[in-house]
Design a protein around this motif. Structure first.
Motif, mmCIF file in Angstrom:
data_model
loop_
_atom_site.group_PDB
_atom_site.id
_atom_site.type_symbol
_atom_site.label_atom_id
_atom_site.label_comp_id
_atom_site.label_asym_id
_atom_site.label_seq_id
_atom_site.Cartn_x
_atom_site.Cartn_y
_atom_site.Cartn_z
ATOM 1 N N SER A 138 0.810 -1.221 0.000
ATOM 2 C CA SER A 138 0.000 0.000 0.000
ATOM 3 C C SER A 138 0.846 1.275 0.000
ATOM 4 O O SER A 138 0.292 2.381 -0.119
ATOM 5 N N SER A 139 2.154 1.146 0.121
ATOM 6 C CA SER A 139 3.024 2.328 0.120
ATOM 7 C C SER A 139 2.943 3.052 -1.214
ATOM 8 O O SER A 139 2.640 2.463 -2.259
ATOM 9 N N SER A 140 3.247 4.349 -1.191
ATOM 10 C CA SER A 140 3.262 5.119 -2.429
ATOM 11 C C SER A 140 4.370 4.604 -3.345
ATOM 12 O O SER A 140 5.388 4.083 -2.886
ATOM 13 N N THR A 141 4.147 4.742 -4.634
ATOM 14 C CA THR A 141 5.131 4.296 -5.624
ATOM 15 C C THR A 141 5.701 5.523 -6.321
ATOM 16 O O THR A 141 5.029 6.160 -7.124
ATOM 17 N N GLU A 142 6.944 5.839 -5.985
ATOM 18 C CA GLU A 142 7.639 6.999 -6.546
ATOM 19 C C GLU A 142 9.031 6.572 -6.998
ATOM 20 O O GLU A 142 10.036 6.917 -6.375
ATOM 21 N N PRO A 143 9.134 5.802 -8.086
ATOM 22 C CA PRO A 143 10.440 5.294 -8.522
ATOM 23 C C PRO A 143 11.416 6.417 -8.829
ATOM 24 O O PRO A 143 11.025 7.493 -9.294
ATOM 25 N N ILE A 144 12.696 6.148 -8.573
ATOM 26 C CA ILE A 144 13.740 7.128 -8.895
ATOM 27 C C ILE A 144 14.622 6.630 -10.037
ATOM 28 O O ILE A 144 15.705 7.156 -10.275
ATOM 29 N N SER A 145 14.154 5.611 -10.749
ATOM 30 C CA SER A 145 14.859 5.118 -11.934
ATOM 31 C C SER A 145 13.840 4.813 -13.016
ATOM 32 O O SER A 145 12.690 4.458 -12.743
ATOM 33 N N GLY A 146 14.279 4.947 -14.276
ATOM 34 C CA GLY A 146 13.428 4.571 -15.387
ATOM 35 C C GLY A 146 13.039 3.109 -15.323
ATOM 36 O O GLY A 146 11.936 2.724 -15.737
ATOM 37 N N TYR A 147 13.932 2.294 -14.800
ATOM 38 C CA TYR A 147 13.666 0.858 -14.634
ATOM 39 C C TYR A 147 12.427 0.641 -13.764
ATOM 40 O O TYR A 147 11.520 -0.119 -14.113
ATOM 41 N N GLY A 148 12.381 1.330 -12.616
ATOM 42 C CA GLY A 148 11.236 1.212 -11.728
ATOM 43 C C GLY A 148 9.972 1.758 -12.344
ATOM 44 O O GLY A 148 8.878 1.203 -12.153
ATOM 45 N N ILE A 149 10.089 2.851 -13.101
ATOM 46 C CA ILE A 149 8.926 3.431 -13.763
ATOM 47 C C ILE A 149 8.365 2.449 -14.791
ATOM 48 O O ILE A 149 7.141 2.270 -14.900
ATOM 49 N N SER A 150 9.245 1.801 -15.547
ATOM 50 C CA SER A 150 8.788 0.827 -16.534
ATOM 51 C C SER A 150 8.086 -0.349 -15.874
ATOM 52 O O SER A 150 7.041 -0.818 -16.354
ATOM 53 N N LYS A 151 8.643 -0.834 -14.774
ATOM 54 C CA LYS A 151 8.002 -1.937 -14.055
ATOM 55 C C LYS A 151 6.606 -1.518 -13.580
ATOM 56 O O LYS A 151 5.634 -2.279 -13.706
ATOM 57 N N LEU A 152 6.504 -0.318 -13.042
ATOM 58 C CA LEU A 152 5.223 0.169 -12.547
ATOM 59 C C LEU A 152 4.238 0.376 -13.691
ATOM 60 O O LEU A 152 3.045 0.064 -13.562
ATOM 61 N N ALA A 153 4.726 0.880 -14.820
ATOM 62 C CA ALA A 153 3.861 1.073 -15.979
ATOM 63 C C ALA A 153 3.296 -0.260 -16.461
ATOM 64 O O ALA A 153 2.111 -0.352 -16.823
ATOM 65 N N ILE A 154 4.125 -1.302 -16.457
ATOM 66 C CA ILE A 154 3.653 -2.626 -16.866
ATOM 67 C C ILE A 154 2.579 -3.122 -15.896
ATOM 68 O O ILE A 154 1.574 -3.712 -16.323
ATOM 69 N N GLU A 155 2.772 -2.894 -14.612
ATOM 70 C CA GLU A 155 1.736 -3.259 -13.637
ATOM 71 C C GLU A 155 0.410 -2.584 -13.985
ATOM 72 O O GLU A 155 -0.663 -3.208 -13.924
ATOM 73 N N LYS A 156 0.478 -1.312 -14.346
ATOM 74 C CA LYS A 156 -0.741 -0.562 -14.659
ATOM 75 C C LYS A 156 -1.394 -1.080 -15.943
ATOM 76 O O LYS A 156 -2.630 -1.142 -16.041
ATOM 77 N N TYR A 157 -0.579 -1.453 -16.922
ATOM 78 C CA TYR A 157 -1.147 -1.999 -18.156
ATOM 79 C C TYR A 157 -1.787 -3.367 -17.914
ATOM 80 O O TYR A 157 -2.813 -3.694 -18.527
ATOM 81 N N LEU A 158 -1.211 -4.154 -17.033
ATOM 82 C CA LEU A 158 -1.839 -5.424 -16.662
ATOM 83 C C LEU A 158 -3.228 -5.177 -16.071
ATOM 84 O O LEU A 158 -4.200 -5.865 -16.420
ATOM 85 N N ALA A 159 -3.327 -4.190 -15.188
ATOM 86 C CA ALA A 159 -4.620 -3.850 -14.592
ATOM 87 C C ALA A 159 -5.602 -3.353 -15.658
ATOM 88 O O ALA A 159 -6.801 -3.671 -15.619
ATOM 89 N N LEU A 160 -5.093 -2.591 -16.617
ATOM 90 C CA LEU A 160 -5.947 -2.076 -17.686
ATOM 91 C C LEU A 160 -6.490 -3.214 -18.548
ATOM 92 O O LEU A 160 -7.686 -3.243 -18.872
ATOM 93 N N PHE A 161 -5.627 -4.150 -18.931
ATOM 94 C CA PHE A 161 -6.064 -5.262 -19.766
ATOM 95 C C PHE A 161 -7.028 -6.179 -19.007
ATOM 96 O O PHE A 161 -7.908 -6.793 -19.615
ATOM 97 N N HIS A 162 -6.858 -6.265 -17.697
ATOM 98 C CA HIS A 162 -7.813 -7.023 -16.888
ATOM 99 C C HIS A 162 -9.175 -6.339 -16.919
ATOM 100 O O HIS A 162 -10.219 -6.996 -17.077
ATOM 101 N N ARG A 163 -9.172 -5.020 -16.809
ATOM 102 C CA ARG A 163 -10.425 -4.260 -16.800
ATOM 103 C C ARG A 163 -11.110 -4.293 -18.169
ATOM 104 O O ARG A 163 -12.340 -4.474 -18.263
ATOM 105 N N LEU A 164 -10.321 -4.135 -19.231
ATOM 106 C CA LEU A 164 -10.905 -4.033 -20.573
ATOM 107 C C LEU A 164 -11.238 -5.381 -21.192
ATOM 108 O O LEU A 164 -12.234 -5.511 -21.914
#
Length: 337
Positions: A138-164
């Motif tokens: 439940s902690s906030s997600t504030e990556p300080i690397s592009g690597y972390g941002i990409s991982k988080l973006a993929i998580e969000k796309y997984l959630a989107l494809f689940h919803r759609l």
């Protein structure tokens, strides 16, 4: 690790040439699954069980992984083409190499009727600099690397494809993995790199003062967690996977020195990096309460097994050929997760 019966389920492991991929493929195979492994290179054929089907390909080659996905029930997405430091030097390349191909992968999974995608995210980078440790999901997600941002973006796309589209998925936010088939000749994997350099009587370079804190988890425990998540049907889609215990870099090297018992490990220091968060230990209570999973391999036992594997790989005699399927690369080890 207790063997899980998989009853000839069809499983695809993307990114099967790394430490997690090799161990996951072999465990799936031992449990009775029909396993297909996808990766860039097959440089050490004996790593995978002979019954595992290997497909060589690049992640941006849609036609190749479309063929690999066809007929699969479960897809384990372990691919990452970058490490944190590289991702910050070229964020656009990191995005193009990891996020865009994943979106195309999810489109193919929907088209082919895949039952579930299990994604290996990064518990060490998606949270950024934590406000509390251990870090819960439940902690906030504030990556300080592009690597972390990409991982988080993929998580969000997984959630989107689940919803759609109703695509089932599960995200494992994994801490720093170590264990057999991690050979330590790449710019990541502190444990394997330290063991390797100690065996070769080379010095170990440390970023900063060595007081950065990380969570290290043995690969068999990660494999077990991913299998639990594969068959989990509860309400939570994202779970931390780690040991729940933090160790400084200095402690890690001291403990390897102790277990290896071959004299002092020569060390040198380099300036600290902005890509490294000062401390990261994962709260693993959610996965423990929601599934049957527990980390069972103790730290020193995991080091002993890792050292035994490294010695059996005979890296002293063949320092640039032993190990997993990744290309050879020398440099300072990084904390990838």
């Amino acid at each position: 690790m207790k063997q899980i019966e998989l009853g000839e389920r069809r499983c695809l492991v993307l990114g099967a040439s790394g430490v997690l991929g090799i161990n996951l493929c072999n465990t799936l195979n031992a449990g009775g699954a029909e396993v297909t492994a996808f990766g860039r290179r097959l440089s050490r054929p004996t790593s995978l069980h002979q019954d595992v089907k290997w497909i060589s390909g690049h992640f941006d080659d849609v036609r190749t992984f479309e063929h690999a996905v066809r007929g699969q029930e479960f897809v384990f997405h372990l691919i990452s083409t970058t490490i944190p430091d590289d991702s910050n030097r070229d964020p656009a390349a990191d995005l193009a190499a990891n996020v865009l191909p994943t979106v195309r992968l999810l489109e193919v999974c929907c088209k082919e009727g895949v039952k579930k995608v299990v994604f290996s995210s990064s518990g060490g980078t998606v949270y950024g600099i934590p406000s509390r440790v251990p870090i819960p999901e439940s902690s906030s997600t504030e990556p300080i690397s592009g690597y972390g941002i990409s991982k988080l973006a993929i998580e969000k796309y997984l959630a989107l494809f689940h919803r759609l589209h109703g695509l089932e998925y599960h995200v494992c936010r994994i801490s720093n993995i170590y264990g057999p088939f991690q050979q330590g000749n790449r710019r990541q994997g502190l444990v394997a790199t330290t063991i390797r350099r100690a065996l070769l009587k080379e010095h170990v370079e440390i970023w900063g003062d060595g007081q950065v804190i990380r969570d290290f988890v043995y690969v068999d425990d990660v494999v077990a967690a991913m299998l639990c998540c594969c068959f989990y049907h509860g309400p939570y889609k994202v779970m931390n996977v780690g040991s729940g215990t933090g160790l400084t870099i200095n402690q890690v090297i001291d403990d390897i020195e102790l277990v290896l018992n071959e004299g002092a490990i020569d060390r040198s220091h380099r300036p600290g990096r902005t890509v490294d968060v000062p401390r990261n230990t994962l709260d693993i209570s959610l996965i423990q309460s929601e599934t049957s999973w527990q980390p069972i391999v103790a730290w020193h036992e995991g080091l002993r097994r890792s050292i035994e594997w490294m010695k059996a790989a005979n890296i002293v005699a063949n320092p640039y050929t032993a190990g997993d399927r990744h290309e050879q690369s020398r440099g300072v080890p990084q904390l990838k997760s």
